[in-house]
Design a protein around this motif. Structure first.
Motif, PDB file in Angstrom:
ATOM      1  N   VAL A  33     -13.524   6.164   3.776  1.00  0.00           N
ATOM      2  CA  VAL A  33     -12.458   6.601   4.686  1.00  0.00           C
ATOM      3  C   VAL A  33     -13.047   6.981   6.037  1.00  0.00           C
ATOM      4  O   VAL A  33     -12.554   6.562   7.092  1.00  0.00           O
ATOM      5  N   HIS A  60      -6.531   6.423  -3.863  1.00  0.00           N
ATOM      6  CA  HIS A  60      -5.551   7.349  -4.443  1.00  0.00           C
ATOM      7  C   HIS A  60      -5.361   7.053  -5.935  1.00  0.00           C
ATOM      8  O   HIS A  60      -5.312   7.966  -6.753  1.00  0.00           O
ATOM      9  N   PHE A 120      -5.660  11.517  -0.154  1.00  0.00           N
ATOM     10  CA  PHE A 120      -5.535  10.083   0.081  1.00  0.00           C
ATOM     11  C   PHE A 120      -4.065   9.681   0.237  1.00  0.00           C
ATOM     12  O   PHE A 120      -3.742   8.816   1.052  1.00  0.00           O
ATOM     13  N   TYR A 177      -2.608   7.816   3.461  1.00  0.00           N
ATOM     14  CA  TYR A 177      -1.938   6.517   3.450  1.00  0.00           C
ATOM     15  C   TYR A 177      -0.511   6.622   3.956  1.00  0.00           C
ATOM     16  O   TYR A 177      -0.013   5.687   4.588  1.00  0.00           O
ATOM     17  N   LEU A 207      -6.825   3.070   1.072  1.00  0.00           N
ATOM     18  CA  LEU A 207      -6.378   4.419   0.705  1.00  0.00           C
ATOM     19  C   LEU A 207      -5.521   4.407  -0.552  1.00  0.00           C
ATOM     20  O   LEU A 207      -5.637   5.303  -1.397  1.00  0.00           O
TER      21      LEU A 207
END
Length: 159
Positions: free
Chosen positions: A107, A38, A53, A57, A34
């Motif tokens: 994800v 990001h 994201f 996270y 993540l």
């Protein structure tokens, strides 16, 4: 049968610690994925996904702490080195992913794998009446199922 100070069977609790450490390792991989998503996301959906994201996270960082604390609570030692995480994780590592659909798919796939591990832990903790672990796994599962639904709904216009 020998029990620990929490009233849980020692042998089965030790096995549960191993399962929770595997979950911890997988969550560390998920977290790092993540972070990379990001940082590296590109394209017209950058702003939405960059924020999403980060939200995910931050949430996974909290879950990592909860898992480690649960391991300690039931008498185990949480894994805490990158080599341990790599050795005990089964999640796909996402490297240099910048495309929105590929990122969201990673994800979603990761959450599906985490659910499998969590359901296995839930079953094992249920057999020994470990309500603390049961509750934590139930909470994780409910939240992650909803996140998977939302991610898949987002991807529908892409498939």
């Amino acid at each position: 049968m020998k029990i620990n100070s929490l009233g849980l069977p020692i042998k089965e609790t030790g096995e549960l610690v191993n399962e929770l450490n595997a979950l911890l390792s997988n969550f560390q991989t998920y977290y790092q994925n993540l972070r990379g998503l990001h940082w590296n996301i590109r394209g017209k959906r950058f702003f939405d996904l960059h924020i999403k994201f980060e939200e995910l996270y931050n949430d996974s960082q909290l879950k990592i702490d909860l898992i480690a604390e649960r391991i300690l609570t039931i008498g185990g030692t949480p894994l805490h080195t990158f080599s341990d995480y790599i050795e005990n994780s089964t999640l796909k590592v996402g490297k240099n992913i910048s495309k929105d659909t590929e990122a969201v798919q990673l994800v979603s796939d990761s959450l599906v794998e985490l659910l499998k591990i969590e359901r296995n832990i839930l079953e094992k903790s249920g057999h020994i009446n470990d309500e603390g672990t049961n509750s934590m796994m139930s909470d994780f599962i409910v939240e992650q199922e909803k996140t998977i639904w939302m991610l898949r709904a987002w991807m529908e216009d892409e498939i």
